[in-house]
Design a protein around this motif. Structure first.
Motif, PDB file in Angstrom:
ATOM      1  N   ALA A 171      -2.296   3.434   7.485  1.00  0.00           N
ATOM      2  CA  ALA A 171      -1.049   3.263   6.319  1.00  0.00           C
ATOM      3  C   ALA A 171      -0.443   4.918   6.721  1.00  0.00           C
ATOM      4  N   VAL A 172       0.820   4.516   7.458  1.00  0.00           N
ATOM      5  CA  VAL A 172       1.755   5.621   7.693  1.00  0.00           C
ATOM      6  C   VAL A 172       2.571   5.802   6.806  1.00  0.00           C
ATOM      7  N   GLU A 173       2.941   5.059   6.130  1.00  0.00           N
ATOM      8  CA  GLU A 173       4.354   4.599   5.090  1.00  0.00           C
ATOM      9  C   GLU A 173       4.408   4.151   4.267  1.00  0.00           C
ATOM     10  N   ASN A 174       4.558   3.933   2.809  1.00  0.00           N
ATOM     11  CA  ASN A 174       4.792   3.196   1.912  1.00  0.00           C
ATOM     12  C   ASN A 174       4.652   1.835   2.487  1.00  0.00           C
ATOM     13  N   ARG A 175       4.408   0.852   1.442  1.00  0.00           N
ATOM     14  CA  ARG A 175       4.759  -0.724   1.917  1.00  0.00           C
ATOM     15  C   ARG A 175       4.831  -1.879   1.118  1.00  0.00           C
ATOM     16  N   HIS A 183       0.970  -1.205  -0.015  1.00  0.00           N
ATOM     17  CA  HIS A 183      -0.376  -0.059  -0.293  1.00  0.00           C
ATOM     18  C   HIS A 183       1.453   1.157  -0.203  1.00  0.00           C
ATOM     19  N   ARG A 184       0.413   2.019  -0.905  1.00  0.00           N
ATOM     20  CA  ARG A 184       0.854   3.958  -0.738  1.00  0.00           C
ATOM     21  C   ARG A 184       0.250   4.520   0.874  1.00  0.00           C
ATOM     22  N   LYS A 185       1.125   5.282   1.229  1.00  0.00           N
ATOM     23  CA  LYS A 185       1.268   5.822   2.632  1.00  0.00           C
ATOM     24  C   LYS A 185      -0.003   6.613   2.686  1.00  0.00           C
ATOM     25  N   GLY A 186      -0.684   6.810   3.200  1.00  0.00           N
ATOM     26  CA  GLY A 186      -2.485   7.549   3.641  1.00  0.00           C
ATOM     27  C   GLY A 186      -3.195   6.351   3.282  1.00  0.00           C
TER      28      GLY A 186
END
Length: 366
Positions: free
Chosen positions: A92-96, A84-87
């Motif tokens: 989702a507090v950061e890109n993962r 997922h992308r941040k936000g």
């Protein structure tokens, strides 16, 4: 590489024809890029075969990522697989990166694939067909090169018929299918498996050498093994840990494994009891005493029926009276001989449970 070398390298234990045939197929498909679907009950070694196929493939230098689809909550499975992308959502507090990106260039092993939600199945099918996807919240496509190995303990055709699994995904996954047999169908491998687990146990725990005797192996081969290889490993290690002797006989395993005979099939199902712990313990004790009494009654009936002719011609003389334990001992020896050493068959001839027979064999030193 020979079949034996392949088995040694990847820890596939067994000499039965079923296992050797599966190893042969695994070696053939490993070098290709086709998807592999592995069927088998829990504990038969599905992940070991997945590791072997990846380790013998052209992707062996890249990662093998294992994902248990049944262990990840439905709400976050998509994020775990595709990232997922941040936000993209509240937490989702950061890109993962997801598991597909982590496995890029290697293999993704999807265990318990039948537990995957239908909505995620749709997206998985698209990734398998295009080798690309979008992270949650992303606006760009991510391309990957991933080989899929899936596993399940359910019949996917039945799941498809019940509308719980997508038919198109099923056909995409089953390019090559491996059906791993349950342990009860390959009892010839029980001895080599048990000895291997015992050897590993002694090495890890720095203990003396243990030996499993003939009667114990016979008992292990008569057991149904609902938990398959995983259960056998736990049973062997438990027996070794609890044993005061280096020889593991049948008695070392009797208290660990339970034979469920047809008439007792549903006796031990868990139910809610409106009783205190003390009342439950007391009832269990009464049941244990009842079982002992039942065993004694069975032996007495056996002795009575086998020696009934002694009393048919009047009262016997003192010399004709044979001690009860001697009669039972002789009856057990005769039954084992008649059954050619098969303890289960001998127990049926004696009309007693197999557990009672093993206990009496130990008691009489047979």
């Amino acid at each position: 590489m020979t079949i034996e070398e392949f088995q040694n390298k990847f820890g596939i234990i067994g000499r039965s024809k079923e296992i050797r045939d599966l190893v042969d197929i695994s070696m053939q498909v490993a070098k290709s890029e086709v998807s592999v679907l592995i069927y088998g009950e829990s504990g038969v070694g599905k992940e070991i075969f997945a590791n072997a196929i990846h380790g013998y493939s052209n992707r062996a230098e890249k990662p093998l990522v294992s994902v248990n689809c049944g262990a990840i909550p439905e709400g976050i499975l998509e994020s775990e697989l595709f990232g997922h992308r941040k936000g993209a959502f509240t937490s989702a507090v950061e890109n993962r990166k997801g598991y597909f990106e982590i496995a890029d260039g290697g293999t993704l092993f999807l265990d318990e694939i039948a537990e995957m939600p239908l909505t995620t199945q749709v997206k998985l099918l698209r990734v398998l067909e295009t080798q690309q996807f979008m992270r949650l919240g992303a606006e760009t496509v991510t391309k990957v090169s991933v080989r899929i190995i899936a596993a399940t303990n359910k019949d996917l055709q039945t799941e498809v018929a019940a509308k719980r699994f997508r038919e198109d995904l099923y056909f995409r996954l089953k390019a090559v299918t491996l059906n791993l047999p349950p342990l009860r169908s390959r009892k010839a491998d029980i001895e080599i498996l048990a000895n291997n687990f015992l050897r590993n146990y002694t090495e890890v725990n720095k203990t003396g050498v243990f030996i499993i005797d003939k009667d114990a192996f016979h008992l292990l081969k008569e057991y149904h093994w609902p938990g398959n290889i995983r259960e056998l490993k736990n049973v062997v290690e438990t027996a070794a840990a609890l044993s005061r002797s280096s020889i593991l006989d049948a008695s070392a395993f009797e208290s660990i494994i339970t034979f469920n005979f047809p008439e007792e099939e549903n006796r031990n199902l868990p139910i809610y009891l409106k009783k205190t712990a003390e009342e439950v313990d007391r009832e269990l004790l009464y049941r244990a005493l009842f079982e002992i009494k039942k065993d004694l009654v069975e032996l007495k009936d056996l002795v009575y029926n086998s020696r009934r002719e002694v009393f048919s011609n009047g009262f016997p003389s003192p010399e004709q009276v044979v001690p009860l334990n001697e009669l039972a001992k002789e009856a057990i020896k005769n039954a084992i001989y008649a059954a050619k050493g098969n303890k289960r068959a001998a127990a049926k001839l004696l009309q007693i449970s197999e557990r009672t027979l093993y206990r009496k064999i130990k008691e009489y030193g047979l």
